[in-house]
Write a protein that holds these residues in place. Sequence first.
Motif, PDB file in Angstrom:
ATOM      1  N   MET A   1       0.851  -1.175   0.000  1.00 40.24           N
ATOM      2  CA  MET A   1       0.000   0.000   0.000  1.00 40.24           C
ATOM      3  C   MET A   1       0.895   1.235   0.000  1.00 40.24           C
ATOM      4  O   MET A   1       1.884   1.290   0.708  1.00 40.24           O
ATOM      5  N   SER A   2       0.539   2.214  -0.788  1.00 41.25           N
ATOM      6  CA  SER A   2       1.316   3.447  -0.855  1.00 41.25           C
ATOM      7  C   SER A   2       1.173   4.242   0.447  1.00 41.25           C
ATOM      8  O   SER A   2       0.227   4.045   1.213  1.00 41.25           O
ATOM      9  N   VAL A   3       2.108   5.129   0.671  1.00 39.16           N
ATOM     10  CA  VAL A   3       2.041   6.000   1.853  1.00 39.16           C
ATOM     11  C   VAL A   3       0.776   6.841   1.788  1.00 39.16           C
ATOM     12  O   VAL A   3       0.083   7.012   2.792  1.00 39.16           O
ATOM     13  N   ARG A   4       0.448   7.347   0.615  1.00 37.57           N
ATOM     14  CA  ARG A   4      -0.764   8.144   0.443  1.00 37.57           C
ATOM     15  C   ARG A   4      -2.002   7.356   0.852  1.00 37.57           C
ATOM     16  O   ARG A   4      -2.871   7.842   1.572  1.00 37.57           O
ATOM     17  N   ASP A   5      -2.089   6.104   0.421  1.00 33.04           N
ATOM     18  CA  ASP A   5      -3.231   5.262   0.769  1.00 33.04           C
ATOM     19  C   ASP A   5      -3.267   4.948   2.265  1.00 33.04           C
ATOM     20  O   ASP A   5      -4.338   4.903   2.869  1.00 33.04           O
ATOM     21  N   THR A   6      -2.111   4.731   2.852  1.00 32.33           N
ATOM     22  CA  THR A   6      -2.036   4.468   4.293  1.00 32.33           C
ATOM     23  C   THR A   6      -2.521   5.674   5.079  1.00 32.33           C
ATOM     24  O   THR A   6      -3.287   5.540   6.042  1.00 32.33           O
ATOM     25  N   ILE A   7      -2.097   6.869   4.673  1.00 30.86           N
ATOM     26  CA  ILE A   7      -2.542   8.097   5.336  1.00 30.86           C
ATOM     27  C   ILE A   7      -4.059   8.224   5.227  1.00 30.86           C
ATOM     28  O   ILE A   7      -4.747   8.490   6.218  1.00 30.86           O
ATOM     29  N   ALA A   8      -4.599   8.032   4.036  1.00 30.79           N
ATOM     30  CA  ALA A   8      -6.049   8.151   3.823  1.00 30.79           C
ATOM     31  C   ALA A   8      -6.807   7.138   4.683  1.00 30.79           C
ATOM     32  O   ALA A   8      -7.826   7.482   5.304  1.00 30.79           O
ATOM     33  N   GLU A   9      -6.317   5.917   4.738  1.00 25.62           N
ATOM     34  CA  GLU A   9      -6.993   4.885   5.526  1.00 25.62           C
ATOM     35  C   GLU A   9      -6.975   5.212   7.013  1.00 25.62           C
ATOM     36  O   GLU A   9      -8.000   5.122   7.694  1.00 25.62           O
ATOM     37  N   LYS A  10      -5.821   5.603   7.534  1.00 17.25           N
ATOM     38  CA  LYS A  10      -5.717   5.921   8.959  1.00 17.25           C
ATOM     39  C   LYS A  10      -6.626   7.088   9.343  1.00 17.25           C
ATOM     40  O   LYS A  10      -7.291   7.051  10.375  1.00 17.25           O
ATOM     41  N   LEU A  11      -6.632   8.138   8.520  1.00 15.62           N
ATOM     42  CA  LEU A  11      -7.473   9.299   8.831  1.00 15.62           C
ATOM     43  C   LEU A  11      -8.954   8.954   8.703  1.00 15.62           C
ATOM     44  O   LEU A  11      -9.779   9.443   9.482  1.00 15.62           O
ATOM     45  N   SER A  12      -9.299   8.111   7.752  1.00 17.94           N
ATOM     46  CA  SER A  12     -10.694   7.697   7.585  1.00 17.94           C
ATOM     47  C   SER A  12     -11.184   6.919   8.801  1.00 17.94           C
ATOM     48  O   SER A  12     -12.300   7.147   9.289  1.00 17.94           O
ATOM     49  N   VAL A  13     -10.365   6.020   9.300  1.00 16.42           N
ATOM     50  CA  VAL A  13     -10.742   5.213  10.458  1.00 16.42           C
ATOM     51  C   VAL A  13     -10.832   6.073  11.713  1.00 16.42           C
ATOM     52  O   VAL A  13     -11.778   5.969  12.492  1.00 16.42           O
ATOM     53  N   ALA A  74       8.590   7.426   9.772  1.00 12.49           N
ATOM     54  CA  ALA A  74       9.090   6.474   8.780  1.00 12.49           C
ATOM     55  C   ALA A  74       9.480   7.105   7.450  1.00 12.49           C
ATOM     56  O   ALA A  74       9.773   6.385   6.515  1.00 12.49           O
ATOM     57  N   GLY A  75       9.472   8.421   7.348  1.00 15.34           N
ATOM     58  CA  GLY A  75       9.960   9.012   6.110  1.00 15.34           C
ATOM     59  C   GLY A  75       9.124  10.105   5.490  1.00 15.34           C
ATOM     60  O   GLY A  75       9.550  10.713   4.518  1.00 15.34           O
ATOM     61  N   VAL A  76       7.934  10.370   6.012  1.00 11.96           N
ATOM     62  CA  VAL A  76       7.185  11.524   5.521  1.00 11.96           C
ATOM     63  C   VAL A  76       7.900  12.753   6.070  1.00 11.96           C
ATOM     64  O   VAL A  76       8.006  12.930   7.283  1.00 11.96           O
ATOM     65  N   HIS A  77       8.416  13.562   5.177  1.00 13.18           N
ATOM     66  CA  HIS A  77       9.220  14.716   5.578  1.00 13.18           C
ATOM     67  C   HIS A  77       8.358  15.918   5.943  1.00 13.18           C
ATOM     68  O   HIS A  77       8.699  16.679   6.849  1.00 13.18           O
ATOM     69  N   ALA A  78       7.262  16.112   5.227  1.00 13.81           N
ATOM     70  CA  ALA A  78       6.423  17.291   5.458  1.00 13.81           C
ATOM     71  C   ALA A  78       4.957  16.917   5.311  1.00 13.81           C
ATOM     72  O   ALA A  78       4.578  16.142   4.430  1.00 13.81           O
ATOM     73  N   LEU A  79       4.139  17.489   6.189  1.00 14.59           N
ATOM     74  CA  LEU A  79       2.704  17.253   6.151  1.00 14.59           C
ATOM     75  C   LEU A  79       1.995  18.580   6.406  1.00 14.59           C
ATOM     76  O   LEU A  79       2.096  19.139   7.495  1.00 14.59           O
ATOM     77  N   ALA A  80       1.309  19.074   5.388  1.00  7.10           N
ATOM     78  CA  ALA A  80       0.489  20.283   5.536  1.00  7.10           C
ATOM     79  C   ALA A  80      -0.929  19.831   5.843  1.00  7.10           C
ATOM     80  O   ALA A  80      -1.471  18.963   5.171  1.00  7.10           O
ATOM     81  N   VAL A  81      -1.518  20.396   6.890  1.00  2.00           N
ATOM     82  CA  VAL A  81      -2.858  19.997   7.318  1.00  2.00           C
ATOM     83  C   VAL A  81      -3.808  21.174   7.157  1.00  2.00           C
ATOM     84  O   VAL A  81      -3.523  22.274   7.653  1.00  2.00           O
ATOM     85  N   GLU A  82      -4.905  20.939   6.461  1.00  2.00           N
ATOM     86  CA  GLU A  82      -5.968  21.932   6.313  1.00  2.00           C
ATOM     87  C   GLU A  82      -7.252  21.302   6.828  1.00  2.00           C
ATOM     88  O   GLU A  82      -7.779  20.375   6.211  1.00  2.00           O
ATOM     89  N   VAL A  83      -7.741  21.772   7.973  1.00  2.00           N
ATOM     90  CA  VAL A  83      -9.019  21.321   8.479  1.00  2.00           C
ATOM     91  C   VAL A  83     -10.072  22.269   7.933  1.00  2.00           C
ATOM     92  O   VAL A  83      -9.987  23.480   8.140  1.00  2.00           O
ATOM     93  N   VAL A  84     -11.023  21.717   7.207  1.00  2.00           N
ATOM     94  CA  VAL A  84     -12.061  22.524   6.584  1.00  2.00           C
ATOM     95  C   VAL A  84     -13.402  22.258   7.257  1.00  2.00           C
ATOM     96  O   VAL A  84     -13.565  21.255   7.956  1.00  2.00           O
ATOM     97  N   ALA A  85     -14.354  23.142   7.053  1.00  2.00           N
ATOM     98  CA  ALA A  85     -15.675  22.992   7.650  1.00  2.00           C
ATOM     99  C   ALA A  85     -16.334  21.723   7.119  1.00  2.00           C
ATOM    100  O   ALA A  85     -16.259  21.425   5.925  1.00  2.00           O
ATOM    101  N   PRO A  86     -16.973  20.959   8.010  1.00  2.00           N
ATOM    102  CA  PRO A  86     -17.649  19.738   7.565  1.00  2.00           C
ATOM    103  C   PRO A  86     -18.732  20.046   6.536  1.00  2.00           C
ATOM    104  O   PRO A  86     -19.397  21.070   6.602  1.00  2.00           O
ATOM    105  N   THR A  87     -18.866  19.143   5.579  1.00  5.66           N
ATOM    106  CA  THR A  87     -19.934  19.269   4.588  1.00  5.66           C
ATOM    107  C   THR A  87     -21.116  18.455   5.048  1.00  5.66           C
ATOM    108  O   THR A  87     -20.974  17.475   5.777  1.00  5.66           O
TER     109      THR A  87
END
Length: 88
Positions: A1-13, A74-87
Motif C-alpha cells: 500500500m502506498s504512503v498516500r493510501d495508508t494516510i487516507a486509511e488511517k485518517l478515515s478510520v 518512517a519518512g514523511v518529511h512534510a505534512l500540511a494539514v488543512e481542516v475545513v468545515a464539515p460538509t
Amino acid sequence: MSVRDTIAEKLSVKFTPTHLEVIDESEKHRGHGGYREGGETHFRVRIASPLFAGQSRLAQHRAVMEALDAELKAGVHALAVEVVAPTA
C-alpha cells in the motif's frame, strides 16, 4: 500500500471524515530537503470531520499529526494539514 493510501486509511478510520483529500506534493519539492526519488515524502491533507467541532486549530492539527505519527517517523518529511468545515 502506498504512503498516500495508508494516510487516507488511517485518517478515515480515526476521524470518519465528511471530506478527505490526501495529496502527494513531493514532486514540487524535488531538490529540497527530505525529497526522495519516487516521492511519498511531502503531503497535503484536507480533512473535514464533526470530531473536530469545538477544537482549536492547534488541537485539530495535533490530532492529525498524532494519527500519522508512524508515517512521520518512517519518512514523511512534510505534512500540511488543512481542516475545513464539515460538509453536510
